[in-house]
Scaffold this active site. Structure first.
Site, mmCIF file in Angstrom:
data_model
loop_
_atom_site.group_PDB
_atom_site.id
_atom_site.type_symbol
_atom_site.label_atom_id
_atom_site.label_comp_id
_atom_site.label_asym_id
_atom_site.label_seq_id
_atom_site.Cartn_x
_atom_site.Cartn_y
_atom_site.Cartn_z
ATOM 1 N N LYS A 160 -4.021 -1.865 -5.063
ATOM 2 C CA LYS A 160 -2.650 -2.341 -5.160
ATOM 3 C C LYS A 160 -2.449 -3.441 -4.129
ATOM 4 O O LYS A 160 -2.563 -3.199 -2.923
ATOM 5 C CB LYS A 160 -1.691 -1.182 -4.900
ATOM 6 N N ARG A 202 4.870 -5.184 2.983
ATOM 7 C CA ARG A 202 3.999 -4.011 2.949
ATOM 8 C C ARG A 202 2.544 -4.381 3.252
ATOM 9 O O ARG A 202 1.611 -3.707 2.821
ATOM 10 C CB ARG A 202 4.065 -3.349 1.575
ATOM 11 N N LYS A 221 -3.312 -3.435 -9.743
ATOM 12 C CA LYS A 221 -1.911 -3.840 -9.833
ATOM 13 C C LYS A 221 -1.628 -4.982 -8.885
ATOM 14 O O LYS A 221 -2.056 -4.873 -7.726
ATOM 15 C CB LYS A 221 -1.074 -2.612 -9.459
HETATM 16 C C1 PBG Z 1 6.200 2.027 -5.078
HETATM 17 C C2 PBG Z 1 5.885 1.160 -6.244
HETATM 18 C C3 PBG Z 1 6.147 -0.203 -6.395
HETATM 19 C C4 PBG Z 1 5.764 -0.519 -7.693
HETATM 20 C C5 PBG Z 1 5.255 0.637 -8.267
HETATM 21 N N1 PBG Z 1 5.331 1.665 -7.333
HETATM 22 C C6 PBG Z 1 6.795 -1.174 -5.495
HETATM 23 C C7 PBG Z 1 6.148 -1.584 -4.246
HETATM 24 O O1 PBG Z 1 5.027 -1.219 -3.918
HETATM 25 O O2 PBG Z 1 6.827 -2.304 -3.524
HETATM 26 C C8 PBG Z 1 5.901 -1.866 -8.337
HETATM 27 C C9 PBG Z 1 5.952 -1.852 -9.818
HETATM 28 C C10 PBG Z 1 6.511 -3.072 -10.439
HETATM 29 O O3 PBG Z 1 6.742 -4.105 -9.782
HETATM 30 O O4 PBG Z 1 6.747 -3.026 -11.646
HETATM 31 N N2 PBG Z 1 5.400 1.861 -3.972
#
Ligand code: PBG
Length: 360
Positions: A210, A253, A284
């Site tokens: 991620k 983050r 992702k």
């Molecule tokens: C929670 C999370 C996020 C997303 C999925 N789970 C946001 C983030 O990490 O800030 C993003 C999903 C999207 O943008 O559709 N941590």
């Protein structure tokens, strides 16, 4: 002189165009197909009743309370979608530094899981997002801790909170829990606590790769989960440690999500999560990281999942609304590309619309 006779040129020996001559021929030789059961629909669930709250940053997407969510799940099933991912959204009063509401069995996600299970049995695969950011008042995915070096998102104390959250979802009936926090060791922590409590059959879809991405903007509006500086910082509070490399601030983050410049590190993250017991791995966002998806495909036999995230959705919607492109074609092309690169499953806010509008 006719144009074909103007010059003496070599006649092509290979003619790939032959197989593109009609739609039927193209379908016959297409290498990639996106099926309804390849798609996972994300849903935002809020407390209360009769709620349908449109999300301005995600046109066509709403937050639902459990009672209004159920007809949506029914709609998804009718279209052939077999899996949904549920995200909880709570108000400011439910948020706290420790994000305790994340493991409240009366919270929107556990209630939604129980109700969905009661209504749909095993017809629908129920996945739940496991992360603290929507439940902490500071909006970070882990818990904060004061250290001599400043305030940090503390890895190890976050693990037990995440494990408790996953356990609450398993007890409510989740098939698959899906940690998206990016703390080190969370897959092992969740696996161990699920097994210890008799949930060895509940799977883990790890958001293994991620990236710290700008494309999550609309999601953070939808979930009210944008990272903030702590609400009442002591006057001399040191800044949250961000570290070098592209800069960082309390409102990003980057100390836990991956640096978009890295690819080898993605293989490392994926290998770690697999070793810790993940059943599926996620990459992702999707389109900017197809290289990662394709590389990972060569390194694991686990199912791969790509998240076509909120910013990617919003970009296509905005472009279509501006008349810059045809949304249906752009969505079909994007989903095919993600699958072609190696994804088995795709999370997409477009899932239902794409099927309803016969874009695929
Ligand atoms: C929670 C999370 C996020 C997303 C999925 N789970 C946001 C983030 O990490 O800030 C993003 C999903 C999207 O943008 O559709 N941590």
């Amino acid at each position: 002189m006719s144009p074909t006779k103007s010059l003496s040129l070599p006649t092509p020996i290979e003619r790939p165009r032959r197989l593109r001559a009609s739609g039927a021929l193209r379908d016959l030789i297409a290498e990639t197909h996106v099926h309804p059961h390849d798609l996972v629909m994300p849903y935002f669930v809020v407390p209360g009743r009769s709620e349908t709250q449109p999300i301005a940053a995600l046109p066509g997407v709403s937050r639902y309370s459990v009672d209004t969510l159920l007809p949506q799940l029914e709609r998804a099933l009718k279209l052939g979608v077999r899996a949904v991912m549920v995200f909880g959204v709570v108000g400011q009063p439910e948020k706290s530094p420790g994000g305790e509401h994340a493991h409240d069995p009366r919270g929107p996600v556990p209630v939604a899981l129980r109700e969905a299970r009661r209504h749909f049995g095993n017809d629908l695969v129920l996945m739940s997002d496991v992360c603290l950011c929507a439940y902490t008042d500071h909006g970070h995915c882990g818990l904060l801790r004061e250290t001599p070096r400043g305030l940090v998102v503390d890895n190890d104390s976050s693990l037990s909170a995440l494990a408790r959250m996953a356990l609450t979802h398993a007890e409510a009936g989740a098939d698959i829990v899906s940690p998206s926090d990016m703390m080190d060791g969370r897959v092992a922590a969740i696996r161990q606590s699920l097994d210890a409590e008799g949930h060895s059959g509940v799977g883990i879809l790890a958001y293994a790769v991620k990236y710290a991405s700008a494309f999550y903007g609309p999601f953070r509006e939808a979930a009210g989960s944008a990272p903030q500086p702590p609400p009442t910082p002591p006057p001399s509070a040191p800044p949250l440690i961000g570290g070098a490399g592209g800069g960082s601030s309390p409102s990003d983050r980057k100390t836990y999500q991956m640096d978009p410049r890295n690819a080898r590190e993605a293989l490392r993250e994926a290998a770690l999560d697999e070793r810790e017991g993940a059943d599926m791995l996620m990459v992702k966002p999707a389109l900017p990281y197809l290289d990662i998806l394709a590389r990972l495909r060569g390194h694991t036999t686990l199912p791969l999942v790509a998240y076509f995230v909120s910013g990617e959705y919003a970009m296509l919607k905005a472009a279509a609304r501006a008349g810059a492109l045809d949304e249906g074609s752009a969505v079909a092309e994007s989903l095919s590309a993600i699958k072609r690169a190696g994804a088995d499953l795709i999370l997409s806010y477009h899932a239902l619309e794409a099927l309803e509008s016969r874009w695929l």
